[in-house]
Design a protein around this motif. Structure first.
Motif, PDB file in Angstrom:
ATOM      1  N   LEU A 184       4.099 -52.525 -18.974  1.00 59.88           N
ATOM      2  CA  LEU A 184       3.300 -51.261 -18.531  1.00 59.88           C
ATOM      3  C   LEU A 184       1.914 -51.649 -18.795  1.00 59.88           C
ATOM      4  CD1 LEU A 184       5.028 -47.962 -19.872  1.00 59.88           C
ATOM      5  CD2 LEU A 184       5.221 -49.131 -17.507  1.00 59.88           C
ATOM      6  N   ALA A 185       1.095 -51.355 -18.123  1.00 63.63           N
ATOM      7  CA  ALA A 185      -0.488 -51.647 -18.293  1.00 63.63           C
ATOM      8  C   ALA A 185      -0.976 -50.060 -18.602  1.00 63.63           C
ATOM      9  CB  ALA A 185      -1.127 -52.036 -17.014  1.00 63.63           C
ATOM     10  N   PRO A 186      -1.174 -49.998 -19.826  1.00 64.74           N
ATOM     11  CA  PRO A 186      -1.491 -48.542 -20.315  1.00 64.74           C
ATOM     12  C   PRO A 186      -2.692 -47.865 -19.393  1.00 64.74           C
ATOM     13  CG  PRO A 186      -1.261 -49.839 -22.034  1.00 64.74           C
ATOM     14  CD  PRO A 186      -1.497 -50.776 -21.031  1.00 64.74           C
ATOM     15  N   VAL A 187      -2.482 -46.504 -19.189  1.00 68.85           N
ATOM     16  CA  VAL A 187      -3.515 -45.693 -18.490  1.00 68.85           C
ATOM     17  C   VAL A 187      -3.682 -44.415 -19.346  1.00 68.85           C
ATOM     18  CG1 VAL A 187      -3.177 -47.102 -16.285  1.00 68.85           C
ATOM     19  CG2 VAL A 187      -1.857 -44.794 -16.771  1.00 68.85           C
ATOM     20  N   THR A 188      -4.925 -43.894 -18.838  1.00 70.10           N
ATOM     21  CA  THR A 188      -5.077 -42.366 -19.232  1.00 70.10           C
ATOM     22  C   THR A 188      -5.342 -41.766 -17.803  1.00 70.10           C
ATOM     23  OG1 THR A 188      -7.531 -42.774 -19.152  1.00 70.10           O
ATOM     24  CG2 THR A 188      -5.991 -42.876 -21.414  1.00 70.10           C
ATOM     25  N   ILE A 189      -4.916 -40.397 -17.992  1.00 71.35           N
ATOM     26  CA  ILE A 189      -4.928 -39.561 -16.752  1.00 71.35           C
ATOM     27  C   ILE A 189      -5.814 -38.324 -16.954  1.00 71.35           C
ATOM     28  CG2 ILE A 189      -3.605 -37.972 -15.193  1.00 71.35           C
ATOM     29  CD1 ILE A 189      -1.182 -39.758 -16.007  1.00 71.35           C
ATOM     30  N   SER A 190      -6.872 -38.250 -16.322  1.00 72.92           N
ATOM     31  CA  SER A 190      -8.003 -37.416 -16.287  1.00 72.92           C
ATOM     32  C   SER A 190      -7.503 -35.748 -15.946  1.00 72.92           C
ATOM     33  CB  SER A 190      -9.401 -37.887 -15.675  1.00 72.92           C
ATOM     34  OG  SER A 190      -8.943 -37.482 -14.044  1.00 72.92           O
ATOM     35  N   PRO A 191      -8.214 -35.039 -16.462  1.00 69.21           N
ATOM     36  CA  PRO A 191      -7.975 -33.530 -16.133  1.00 69.21           C
ATOM     37  C   PRO A 191      -7.821 -33.307 -14.547  1.00 69.21           C
ATOM     38  CG  PRO A 191      -9.478 -33.593 -17.772  1.00 69.21           C
ATOM     39  CD  PRO A 191      -9.375 -34.794 -17.395  1.00 69.21           C
ATOM     40  N   GLU A 192      -8.643 -34.288 -13.760  1.00 72.74           N
ATOM     41  CA  GLU A 192      -8.713 -34.033 -12.400  1.00 72.74           C
ATOM     42  C   GLU A 192      -7.535 -34.996 -11.469  1.00 72.74           C
ATOM     43  OE1 GLU A 192     -11.466 -35.036 -14.138  1.00 72.74           O
ATOM     44  OE2 GLU A 192     -12.438 -32.965 -14.096  1.00 72.74           O
ATOM     45  N   GLY A 193      -6.608 -35.642 -12.472  1.00 74.71           N
ATOM     46  CA  GLY A 193      -5.420 -36.096 -12.076  1.00 74.71           C
ATOM     47  C   GLY A 193      -5.984 -37.652 -11.498  1.00 74.71           C
ATOM     48  N   GLU A 194      -7.253 -38.141 -12.044  1.00 81.70           N
ATOM     49  CA  GLU A 194      -7.533 -39.523 -11.872  1.00 81.70           C
ATOM     50  C   GLU A 194      -6.723 -40.695 -12.989  1.00 81.70           C
ATOM     51  OE1 GLU A 194      -9.110 -40.587  -9.318  1.00 81.70           O
ATOM     52  OE2 GLU A 194      -9.806 -38.780  -8.378  1.00 81.70           O
ATOM     53  N   VAL A 195      -6.390 -41.488 -12.459  1.00 82.66           N
ATOM     54  CA  VAL A 195      -5.673 -42.574 -13.277  1.00 82.66           C
ATOM     55  C   VAL A 195      -6.877 -43.649 -13.726  1.00 82.66           C
ATOM     56  CG1 VAL A 195      -3.726 -44.285 -13.705  1.00 82.66           C
ATOM     57  CG2 VAL A 195      -3.348 -42.341 -12.160  1.00 82.66           C
ATOM     58  N   GLU A 196      -6.797 -43.943 -14.729  1.00 83.97           N
ATOM     59  CA  GLU A 196      -8.016 -44.763 -15.344  1.00 83.97           C
ATOM     60  C   GLU A 196      -7.554 -45.677 -16.233  1.00 83.97           C
ATOM     61  OE1 GLU A 196     -10.985 -42.363 -17.225  1.00 83.97           O
ATOM     62  OE2 GLU A 196     -11.340 -41.450 -15.327  1.00 83.97           O
ATOM     63  N   ASP A 197      -7.644 -47.197 -16.225  1.00 81.06           N
ATOM     64  CA  ASP A 197      -7.114 -48.080 -17.031  1.00 81.06           C
ATOM     65  C   ASP A 197      -7.595 -47.713 -18.723  1.00 81.06           C
ATOM     66  OD1 ASP A 197      -5.928 -49.514 -15.134  1.00 81.06           O
ATOM     67  OD2 ASP A 197      -7.858 -50.966 -14.525  1.00 81.06           O
ATOM     68  N   GLU A 198      -6.580 -47.911 -19.451  1.00 77.85           N
ATOM     69  CA  GLU A 198      -6.996 -47.749 -20.913  1.00 77.85           C
ATOM     70  C   GLU A 198      -7.791 -48.635 -21.616  1.00 77.85           C
ATOM     71  OE1 GLU A 198      -4.306 -46.595 -24.832  1.00 77.85           O
ATOM     72  OE2 GLU A 198      -3.553 -45.681 -22.778  1.00 77.85           O
ATOM     73  N   ASN A 199      -8.079 -49.852 -21.105  1.00 76.62           N
ATOM     74  CA  ASN A 199      -8.610 -51.195 -21.581  1.00 76.62           C
ATOM     75  C   ASN A 199      -7.747 -51.527 -22.713  1.00 76.62           C
ATOM     76  OD1 ASN A 199     -10.506 -53.187 -21.636  1.00 76.62           O
ATOM     77  ND2 ASN A 199     -12.013 -52.079 -22.988  1.00 76.62           N
ATOM     78  N   HIS A 200      -6.567 -51.720 -22.471  1.00 82.05           N
ATOM     79  CA  HIS A 200      -5.523 -52.168 -23.692  1.00 82.05           C
ATOM     80  C   HIS A 200      -4.476 -52.951 -23.175  1.00 82.05           C
ATOM     81  CE1 HIS A 200      -2.582 -51.488 -26.700  1.00 82.05           C
ATOM     82  NE2 HIS A 200      -3.371 -50.629 -27.283  1.00 82.05           N
ATOM     83  N   PRO A 201      -4.108 -53.887 -24.045  1.00 85.23           N
ATOM     84  CA  PRO A 201      -3.206 -55.159 -23.388  1.00 85.23           C
ATOM     85  C   PRO A 201      -2.135 -54.416 -23.119  1.00 85.23           C
ATOM     86  CG  PRO A 201      -4.282 -55.564 -25.583  1.00 85.23           C
ATOM     87  CD  PRO A 201      -4.788 -54.278 -25.214  1.00 85.23           C
ATOM     88  N   SER A 202      -1.362 -54.963 -22.113  1.00 83.60           N
ATOM     89  CA  SER A 202       0.049 -54.540 -21.619  1.00 83.60           C
ATOM     90  C   SER A 202       0.913 -54.421 -22.597  1.00 83.60           C
ATOM     91  CB  SER A 202       0.506 -55.539 -20.160  1.00 83.60           C
ATOM     92  OG  SER A 202      -0.237 -55.489 -19.173  1.00 83.60           O
ATOM     93  N   VAL A 203       1.887 -53.996 -22.337  1.00 84.74           N
ATOM     94  CA  VAL A 203       3.022 -53.565 -23.433  1.00 84.74           C
ATOM     95  C   VAL A 203       4.529 -54.268 -22.448  1.00 84.74           C
ATOM     96  CG1 VAL A 203       3.430 -51.279 -23.179  1.00 84.74           C
ATOM     97  CG2 VAL A 203       4.087 -52.169 -25.101  1.00 84.74           C
ATOM     98  N   LEU A 204       5.220 -54.827 -23.299  1.00 85.97           N
ATOM     99  CA  LEU A 204       6.352 -55.018 -22.877  1.00 85.97           C
ATOM    100  C   LEU A 204       7.580 -54.205 -23.591  1.00 85.97           C
ATOM    101  CD1 LEU A 204       8.586 -56.742 -21.458  1.00 85.97           C
ATOM    102  CD2 LEU A 204       8.647 -58.500 -23.442  1.00 85.97           C
ATOM    103  N   LEU A 205       8.256 -53.212 -22.981  1.00 89.44           N
ATOM    104  CA  LEU A 205       9.090 -52.342 -23.651  1.00 89.44           C
ATOM    105  C   LEU A 205      10.619 -52.931 -23.278  1.00 89.44           C
ATOM    106  CD1 LEU A 205       7.514 -48.849 -22.446  1.00 89.44           C
ATOM    107  CD2 LEU A 205       7.168 -50.248 -24.665  1.00 89.44           C
ATOM    108  N   PRO A 206      11.150 -53.119 -24.351  1.00 88.33           N
ATOM    109  CA  PRO A 206      12.588 -53.503 -24.330  1.00 88.33           C
ATOM    110  C   PRO A 206      13.582 -52.155 -23.765  1.00 88.33           C
ATOM    111  CG  PRO A 206      11.806 -54.318 -26.506  1.00 88.33           C
ATOM    112  CD  PRO A 206      10.743 -53.162 -25.788  1.00 88.33           C
ATOM    113  N   TRP A 207      14.438 -52.292 -22.704  1.00 94.37           N
ATOM    114  CA  TRP A 207      15.333 -51.073 -22.541  1.00 94.37           C
ATOM    115  C   TRP A 207      16.080 -50.823 -23.389  1.00 94.37           C
ATOM    116  CZ3 TRP A 207      14.733 -48.217 -18.443  1.00 94.37           C
ATOM    117  CH2 TRP A 207      15.991 -47.195 -18.155  1.00 94.37           C
TER     118      TRP A 207
END
Length: 269
Positions: A184-207
């Motif tokens: 996952l490439a971390p994002v934030t979601i604004s109150p208006e529903g806009e998806v914005e990059d979190e400027n955070h390194p990607s994270v590998l999540l083990p299933w």
């Protein structure tokens, strides 16, 4: 009966009818909080569509509440007639009638086998816009969408020095699905529903560390003409559908009484 054994029983009892209707089992969710909840998801065996590809009657749901009291059989569900079309269109989701048929069959089969001793709730539904993933293979068609992952233990990003440290909940754009996890490439979601990059390194999540992973449906609040975006707009992940058609019926079945509510939410997918 363990949760895994109950899942296998539900699939074994429901799968023949599901396949005969041209559908597939998407997954089975078990929740035990007072009364046991058994939720069966069914889908069409075709490639998932995005919001831009057309309207989809996602969110068809049928729930049967098993109780120990006796009851009488009655039905208040109006029987609607499908509209005639000149050109056949391939289904993009299971219909509310199919969910009802599967639920009636499964509820009777569970009753005959006495699979659940206590009162329980049985739901048969489509995965919906914010679908729950039961395997890594199911996530592959959704690369590029926003996914929320809730974990059993905190997991850090690929950069240990990144701000914020390990998290139990990650929201981000699904960028890759690997053999034992997803990225996952971390994002934030604004109150208006806009998806914005979190400027955070990607994270590998083990299933193996994932407790619950769902696709997020982001609802963008339309802006009224002449008004600037405000805080009243909000994002919506689509986990619960509003409106749609509803039907109620009661059925008597031996020592248990089933009460069913069907809800079909026609939304774009």
């Amino acid at each position: 009966m363990t949760d895994q054994a109950l899942r296998e029983t539900v699939i074994r009892l429901a799968q023949p009818l599901i396949h005969s209707l041209g559908l597939v089992v998407w997954g089975v969710e078990i929740a035990r909080a007072g009364r046991t909840l058994v939720r069966l998801f069914v889908d069409v065996p075709t490639a998932p569509q995005t919001e831009e590809s057309g309207a989809t009657p996602e969110g068809a749901i049928f729930s049967a509440i098993a109780e120990t009291d006796s009851g009488s059989a009655e039905s208040d569900h109006p029987q609607g007639e499908p509209s005639a079309t000149s050109t056949p269109v391939a289904p993009t989701s299971a219909t509310i009638e199919q969910c009802e048929e599967i639920s009636r069959h499964l509820a009777l089969a569970l009753e005959v086998e006495d699979s659940i001793a206590d009162a329980y709730v049985l739901e048969v539904s489509t995965p919906g816009l914010s679908r729950l993933f039961f395997s890594l293979e199911q996530m592959v068609p959704y690369v590029g969408d926003v996914v929320e992952a809730r974990l059993l233990t905190p997991v850090a990003s690929t950069d240990p020095a990144a701000h914020g440290g390990p998290r139990r909940v990650w929201r981000g754009t699904l960028t890759a699905v690997e053999e034992e996890g997803f990225v996952l490439a971390p994002v934030t979601i604004s109150p208006e529903g806009e998806v914005e990059d979190e400027n955070h390194p990607s994270v590998l999540l083990p299933w193996s560390a994932v407790r619950r992973a769902t696709r997020m449906y982001i609802f963008k609040q339309p802006q009224k003409p002449g008004k600037k975006p405000g805080n009243k707009a909000r994002g919506k992940d689509g986990s619960k559908g509003g409106g749609g058609q509803k039907a109620q019926k009661k059925a008597k079945s031996g020592k248990k009484t089933g009460k069913a509510i069907a809800d079909n939410d026609h939304t774009a997918n």
